[in-house]
Design a protein around this motif. Sequence first.
Motif, short mmCIF file in Angstrom:
data_model
loop_
_atom_site.label_atom_id
_atom_site.label_comp_id
_atom_site.label_asym_id
_atom_site.label_seq_id
_atom_site.Cartn_x
_atom_site.Cartn_y
_atom_site.Cartn_z
N ARG A 52 36.68 22.40 2.34
CA ARG A 52 35.38 22.48 3.02
C ARG A 52 34.24 22.09 2.08
N LEU A 53 34.31 22.55 0.84
CA LEU A 53 33.27 22.20 -0.14
C LEU A 53 33.26 20.70 -0.43
N LYS A 75 31.75 18.80 2.50
CA LYS A 75 30.29 18.95 2.52
C LYS A 75 29.63 18.05 1.47
N LEU A 76 30.22 17.98 0.28
CA LEU A 76 29.69 17.15 -0.80
C LEU A 76 29.76 15.67 -0.44
N LYS A 106 29.74 14.37 2.54
CA LYS A 106 28.75 14.09 3.59
C LYS A 106 27.36 13.90 2.99
N GLU A 107 27.02 14.76 2.02
CA GLU A 107 25.70 14.65 1.37
C GLU A 107 25.58 13.33 0.60
#
Length: 791
Positions: free
Chosen positions: A192-193, A196-197, A199-200
């Motif tokens: 999940r982390l 998220k990274l 995507k950013e």
Amino acid sequence: MEVDQQKALPQTGKGTRSYNQIWKDAMLELSCLLAEELPPEPPPLQRDRVVFFQRLATLYVRYIQVFRQLEEAHSMLVHPQKRRLICVILTGVMGRVLELKNEMVEKEFSEYHYLDDVLHALKLTPASLEIPIPHFFLSERSKEVEERKLLLMDILKMVEDAEGLDTSRDRFETEEEVIMIIQMAERARQGRLRAKLNKEIRCGSFDRRHGAKTTESTFTELAAICIQKVWRGYIQRKKTRIARDEEMIFLGMIMDPKYQVPCPAEITAQATEASIRIKQKKYEEAYLKSTEEILKQLRDTERLDMSKTIKSQIREWFFECRNATGVFPDYPSEEDGGSALIFAEKSPQQLIEEIALKEEEEANKSKGTQEKGKKDKGKNKEEDEDAGLKMNPSAFLSDLKEANNRFEDFWKNRDESENFTQLHEVELIKEEMRKVIEAEVRVQVDEEMRQELAELKLCVDKDKGGKAKANAKKKKGSKRGKKKKKEKDLTADRTLESLCQELVEQRLLKQAKNVRMQDFLGSQEVHEKAPLIKSVLLVGPAGVGKRMLVHAVCQETGATLFDLSPCNTVGKYPGKNGLTMMLHMVFKVARLLQPSVIWIGDTEKMFYKKVPKEEEELDPRRLKKDLPKCLKLIKGEDRVLIMGTTRDPQSADIKSLSKMYGKIILIPRQDYGSRYILWEKLIKKQGGEITEALDLSSLTKVTDGYTPGHMVKVIKSVVSQERIQELTKRPLTAADFVLPLAKFEPVFQKEEEAIKNWYAKTSLGKKRIKAASGKEEAPPKGKDTKKKGRK
């Protein structure tokens, strides 16, 4: 009436004629087989083992074809009396198939046989060797199986509710499971982390690339170009795919999609089969109701006349015997058949001689004669083996012959043009019920006529009467013999429900998984007469499907599953008395809920040569002495099977293991063809699609050494619900499966060879090696051989 006939049209018209013809064809082949196996004169002994095995294999394949035809006819016909007779014949054929298979194993010293030449000679395909599981295995016991399932489900629910939030009971049985759960949770958090990274990063790079072009017109132009590019690419790829699919369909390389969905004929056939099942139940209920009514009617009208007729016939026999021999005969005992023996087609003199012969045989059954008989039997066996090979006597051929005669006498040429709806035959029921009533009457008449004969002997043969009485007392005393000790019931005061509940709480009684034999890419009479197999051991590397086979056996036969694996019995029922109680409860409930399967996973631990230090506290050899004793108590009428599974048989004492398990079956890892089918079936079962992007042939080739267990785990991890939704855009490829599969350790050739070498040390393996090398053991002859052996 017209509506009922219209409903019956699909089955009672062409359908009935078709399945009747299948039945007749099967009976014609069966009569040919019986003529070959029961000739007027016994065939000469065969010296050539290969020729003898060829005959066995041919009979085996032919009986399987008869079995397949009979099973199809039984499952699709609705006539209750026909189905009953077919069931009797089907049971006999099943038993004969088991006998032939057992004899093939004994003569070829192998559980696996190559029958290609037999199939070629009979013009059959390999699919013809598949033995279908009879539909009546479960259909006739559907109510009982359903009640048992409900009982287990209720008990499981009660146990779960009782446990509630109790944390004292470990949810996970092993340390490996706990570690796996923690690893899964940690990997999910890291994933999940990482997502998220990523995507950013993607959002930031887009802003940097298009930050300078801020005008509205430029942005619109770029958007239009992007949309056009995607759309044109999509349309062209679609056209290309359609053109290629049409070409492949034209060449016959792939199936037309319209044939992949069930066609109307298949849907109609399924609906017809469902209606046949309903009709079978309806006709069966009508048959049973009619049977009760006719039995009651015949008891009221014919019982008295039947009793008088039998008595007059017996009295006539008394005086015929006296006129022929000068004395009144001895009345046949209940064991010999009572007065039924009198009405066999024999003269009074023959009957007296037969009864006298039986009495003489019973008198000669002493310890000395038994030992002498054993020696004579051993000598005869040696002489037979020297002379040649012959087939073992069958327990089913006489029953098959009798059933075949019933078919030829009543059904073979019967005109059923008036029985359009295929309801039961009333006259046939009357004939069967008269036999039932006659048997009931005969028991009562025998008691009365024995008393009458005794009075006649006292009146007419006074001098001989005393002797007869004395002889009768001696005979009665000789039959008593030694009484066998009955097994002590340690739970006589407990109900079946309470025993089941305790076994479920201790996790010794489990619900079998919903697995069928077809996913792996026990009638009572058969069990009693066929070669008795009490225990089976499945040997093979981890993941080849040993446990799956255990659950499949339970599902196909409606058997109850018990788990006595060493890891499952740790800490349960401690002490010697506790162990005795556990085994008593398991085997008692197994008999009450039979058919039952007692599964012992990792059975090698029970027979360890030396217990590893890390397992000493678990006491894995706890059942080593007591379980074989319980195995001896299983009788022919008990439908209880012990199934063991092992992946490391080398660590066990081979003598103890072979003594425990009557049959040892080696399950090797799958070859290329099996793996190809497994990949295809398992991916589709999980919801995936096989496209051109997925090179199944290459995937199968590179996964040599991996087991079905590995494949199932990898497919479940790759073909997730999210991945299924993306299949249209991103189809499955071989690379998707190779990377997750690399995390597992395959079955190396060294491990497989070690299991094969171990199997060669079993009794069957040793016999096969000796037979292959031409050094088959000859039986010892005479006293000289024994003396030489002692020296």
